[in-house]
Design a protein around this motif. Structure first.
Motif, PDB file in Angstrom:
ATOM      1  N   GLY A  55       0.791  -1.237   0.000  1.00  0.00           N
ATOM      2  CA  GLY A  55       0.000   0.000   0.000  1.00  0.00           C
ATOM      3  C   GLY A  55       0.812   1.271   0.000  1.00  0.00           C
ATOM      4  O   GLY A  55       1.479   1.590  -0.978  1.00  0.00           O
ATOM      5  N   GLY A  56       0.744   1.997   1.098  1.00  0.00           N
ATOM      6  CA  GLY A  56       1.464   3.266   1.176  1.00  0.00           C
ATOM      7  C   GLY A  56       2.505   3.188   2.276  1.00  0.00           C
ATOM      8  O   GLY A  56       2.170   2.991   3.433  1.00  0.00           O
ATOM      9  N   SER A  57       3.776   3.328   1.903  1.00  0.00           N
ATOM     10  CA  SER A  57       4.832   3.285   2.915  1.00  0.00           C
ATOM     11  C   SER A  57       6.080   3.977   2.382  1.00  0.00           C
ATOM     12  O   SER A  57       6.351   3.936   1.184  1.00  0.00           O
ATOM     13  CB  SER A  57       5.166   1.840   3.265  1.00  0.00           C
ATOM     14  N   LYS A  58       6.828   4.596   3.280  1.00  0.00           N
ATOM     15  CA  LYS A  58       8.028   5.317   2.842  1.00  0.00           C
ATOM     16  C   LYS A  58       9.265   4.428   2.914  1.00  0.00           C
ATOM     17  O   LYS A  58      10.320   4.774   2.430  1.00  0.00           O
ATOM     18  CB  LYS A  58       8.235   6.551   3.728  1.00  0.00           C
TER      19      LYS A  58
ATOM     20  N   ALA B 158      -6.131  -5.236  -2.655  1.00  0.00           N
ATOM     21  CA  ALA B 158      -5.000  -5.626  -1.806  1.00  0.00           C
ATOM     22  C   ALA B 158      -5.482  -6.405  -0.586  1.00  0.00           C
ATOM     23  O   ALA B 158      -4.879  -7.406  -0.198  1.00  0.00           O
ATOM     24  CB  ALA B 158      -4.216  -4.387  -1.383  1.00  0.00           C
ATOM     25  N   ARG B 159      -6.592  -5.943  -0.009  1.00  0.00           N
ATOM     26  CA  ARG B 159      -7.096  -6.635   1.189  1.00  0.00           C
ATOM     27  C   ARG B 159      -7.536  -8.054   0.843  1.00  0.00           C
ATOM     28  O   ARG B 159      -7.331  -8.990   1.619  1.00  0.00           O
ATOM     29  CB  ARG B 159      -8.245  -5.846   1.826  1.00  0.00           C
ATOM     30  N   SER B 160      -8.123  -8.214  -0.345  1.00  0.00           N
ATOM     31  CA  SER B 160      -8.569  -9.569  -0.735  1.00  0.00           C
ATOM     32  C   SER B 160      -7.369 -10.503  -0.913  1.00  0.00           C
ATOM     33  O   SER B 160      -7.446 -11.690  -0.638  1.00  0.00           O
ATOM     34  CB  SER B 160      -9.416  -9.513  -2.015  1.00  0.00           C
ATOM     35  N   LYS B 161      -6.230  -9.932  -1.346  1.00  0.00           N
ATOM     36  CA  LYS B 161      -5.027 -10.764  -1.522  1.00  0.00           C
ATOM     37  C   LYS B 161      -4.399 -11.095  -0.160  1.00  0.00           C
ATOM     38  O   LYS B 161      -3.947 -12.210   0.068  1.00  0.00           O
ATOM     39  CB  LYS B 161      -4.013 -10.038  -2.414  1.00  0.00           C
ATOM     40  N   ILE B 162      -4.380 -10.117   0.744  1.00  0.00           N
ATOM     41  CA  ILE B 162      -3.816 -10.376   2.085  1.00  0.00           C
ATOM     42  C   ILE B 162      -4.645 -11.459   2.777  1.00  0.00           C
ATOM     43  O   ILE B 162      -4.106 -12.412   3.348  1.00  0.00           O
ATOM     44  CB  ILE B 162      -3.825  -9.087   2.944  1.00  0.00           C
TER      45      ILE B 162
END
Ligand SMILES: NC(=O)c1ccc[n+]([C@@H]2O[C@H](COP(=O)([O-])OP(=O)(O)OC[C@H]3O[C@@H](n4cnc5c(N)ncnc54)[C@H](O)[C@@H]3O)[C@@H](O)[C@H]2O)c1
Length: 527
Positions: free
Chosen positions: A292-295, A311-315
């Motif tokens: 997702g979103g991360s630095k 993404a949630r469905s894959k996790i």
């Protein structure tokens, strides 16, 4: 279900916190007893029984008065240091140092407060130094033991072989007539695998046209949500490669129920069928979108921060698969980078392909936002990654998650635009602002490189050149056509094609009601 899961997580965290609190208290008690014993036996400070008990009571008072504060400080510092949430620093060999640092910091804060409020560090500095030392040893040893235990269990598991049917020869590939699947199929057939393809053929047979009629390819045109067809497809297989899904953030956002049904529920059902059929090698296509979103630079152990239902469905699918792992069922999750390049079903809803097609046809390369990082991978290399995982010794891949990509192909969207512009200098490179896509992730691919020797063969420049050539050749009539974009296709045609899999039940209910009427007519009474 969600509620149960978070309840279980909360319970696990509570158990860990209680265990840490008990260890700290155990350390303090042991240190006090040792300190007291030293005073009595070595320093002979107790002239008579009365003094003995008076000193003993002062230790007890000191413990009751201060242990709760130390425990509280420890739990707060431990939580902030990521002990219970697995922050990035609290991983692998860093863990030991974080435990030592956090425990030391807790004791320092505690002793400072004790001194500030009491004017002395009772029952004595050496007692607290000993308590600190024992706490560090207990906390580090507990973590080392849990790691050792997990490794022992894993090693034992790995000794148990899957029921072998010789080398893997028969492979079921689910959702293999899509973008990645159509690049993978020729590779499998070239290597003499016998392949059964189960696919709804949403994009027709065009993606696999050149392979139809191949003696080692069997095509089953069916929906993988149908358990009877999955059972049929699974028979005599040695391995499963599950690529089928509703793919992409915008496609998944169209219909939440459908996405959950196709991406998660079906995955679990397929894995259950594989398990029941003793098909132990199970490769699952996941995505780096899970980050997702991360630095930070993210590896397989990093915290996930999904920003979409996709993404949630894959996790959730990864979790389900990993929880199903046994000695005879070995799932592997492959988190693919964003794919580019040509295959039997090239997609033009992915950033590199889309920007290139826009550049050639419209003369404009529009980069939105631009600073977000994204890892990229050619579709041929994605297929190679699957093949490597399929052919790897099982011990290397069982119950494992791999990021599939290359450390050299992490780019910001602006950099990707500049690469394309470099190959299409006559097109205009413009910037835009959009809040639609919040993904921003830079990924580490060392694990797949180290473990499977996976080295991508293609560069973005080569992939872009491929796309430029095909558009210029006229083979792609209109890159905006719905068949090249998952979200557009689902919006325009997909709902009918992906209609509820339980449609057969509706049909049967309808037929049954007319059958009932016939029966009534024939017998003259309701049965
Ligand atoms: N392409 C990428 O950039 C990318 C990146 C990361 C992960 N992935 C993952 O890789 C896998 C393959 O992606 P892709 O780009 O090839 O997708 P795709 O959309 O091109 O292919 C999906 C295939 O699944 C089939 N399918 C969908 N629903 C089905 C159903 N209910 N029953 C039977 N077949 C069905 C479709 O007909 C299609 O052939 C997906 O799981 C995706 O999440 C892809």
């Amino acid at each position: 279900m969600k509620h149960l899961h978070s309840l279980r997580l909360t319970w696990e965290i509570a158990v860990r916190m209680i265990a840490d609190a008990l260890m700290v208290n155990g350390a303090v008690l042991s240190a006090f007893i040792a300190h007291f014993s030293y005073k009595v036996m070595v320093e002979h400070v107790t002239a008579n029984t009365e003094v003995f008990f008076w000193i003993w009571r002062s230790y007890v008072r000191c413990y009751i008065g201060s242990a709760w504060l130390l425990t509280l400080i420890c739990l707060v510092v431990f939580t902030l240091s990521g002990f219970y949430t697995y922050g990035r620093a609290y991983i692998g060999h860093y863990k030991r140092w974080i435990v030592i640092q956090s425990t030391s910091l807790s004791y320092l804060i505690f002793c400072f407060l004790l001194y500030a409020f009491n004017g002395a560090v009772t029952p004595g500095g050496s007692a607290w130094v000993l308590a600190w030392l024992l706490s560090v040893c207990a906390l580090v040893a507990a973590r080392a033991w849990s790691l050792l235990w997990r490794n022992l269990v894993l090693a034992e598991r790995q000794l148990v072989k899957l029921p072998e049917k010789g080398k893997v020869r028969n492979v079921l590939i689910i959702g293999g007539a899509g973008y990645i699947g159509s690049a993978l199929l020729p590779k499998l057939l070239e290597k003499d695998y016998r392949v059964r393809l189960l696919d709804l053929l949403l994009y027709g047979t065009e993606p696999i046209r050149n392979l139809l009629g191949h003696p080692h390819l069997e095509v089953m045109h069916a929906d993988f949500r149908q358990v009877d067809r999955v059972v049929e497809a699974m028979s005599d297989m040695d391995a499963v490669i599950h690529l089928g899904a509703i793919v992409g953030d915008s496609a998944c956002a169209l219909n939440k129920e459908l996405t959950i049904e196709v991406n998660l529920m079906a995955t679990r059902m397929i894995a259950e069928v594989a398990k029941g059929s003793a098909v132990g090698r199970f490769l699952f296509a996941s995505t780096c979108s899970v980050y997702g979103g991360s630095k930070q630079i993210l590896d397989e152990y990093s915290q996930l921060n999904p920003v979409s239902l996709y993404a949630r469905s894959k996790i959730a699918s990864e979790r389900v698969l990993m929880s199903m792992a046994t000695a005879s069922f070995a799932p592997t999750c492959l988190r693919f980078s964003t794919i580019y390049g040509l295959s039997g079903r090239t997609r033009f809803d992915l950033v590199i392909n889309l920007l290139t097609a826009k550049g050639v046809v419209d003369g404009v390369i529009t980069v939105f936002n631009g600073n977000q990082w994204r890892p990229f991978l050619h579709v041929e290399d994605a297929a190679l990654g699957v093949l490597k995982s399929l052919e790897a010794p099982l011990n290397l891949v069982r119950d494992q998650i791999f990021n599939v990509g290359s450390n050299d192909q992490n780019y910001t969207i602006r950099e990707a635009g500049e690469i394309i512009h470099g190959l299409l200098p006559t097109a205009k490179l413009v910037s835009g602002i959009s809040g639609a896509d919040q993904r921003n992730y830079r990924v580490d691919f060392s694990k797949i490189h180290r473990t499977l020797g996976f080295v991508p063969q293609w560069t973005i420049e080569q992939g872009v050149q491929q796309v430029i050539n095909i558009i210029r050749s006229g083979a792609v009539k209109d890159y905006r056509d719905a068949k090249y974009s998952n979200a557009k296709f689902l919006t325009e045609e997909g709902s009918a094609r992906m209609r509820c899999v339980n449609g057969w039940a509706d049909d049967l209910i309808d037929q049954s009601s007319s059958g009932y009427r016939v029966l009534v007519e024939a017998t003259g009474e309701a049965v």
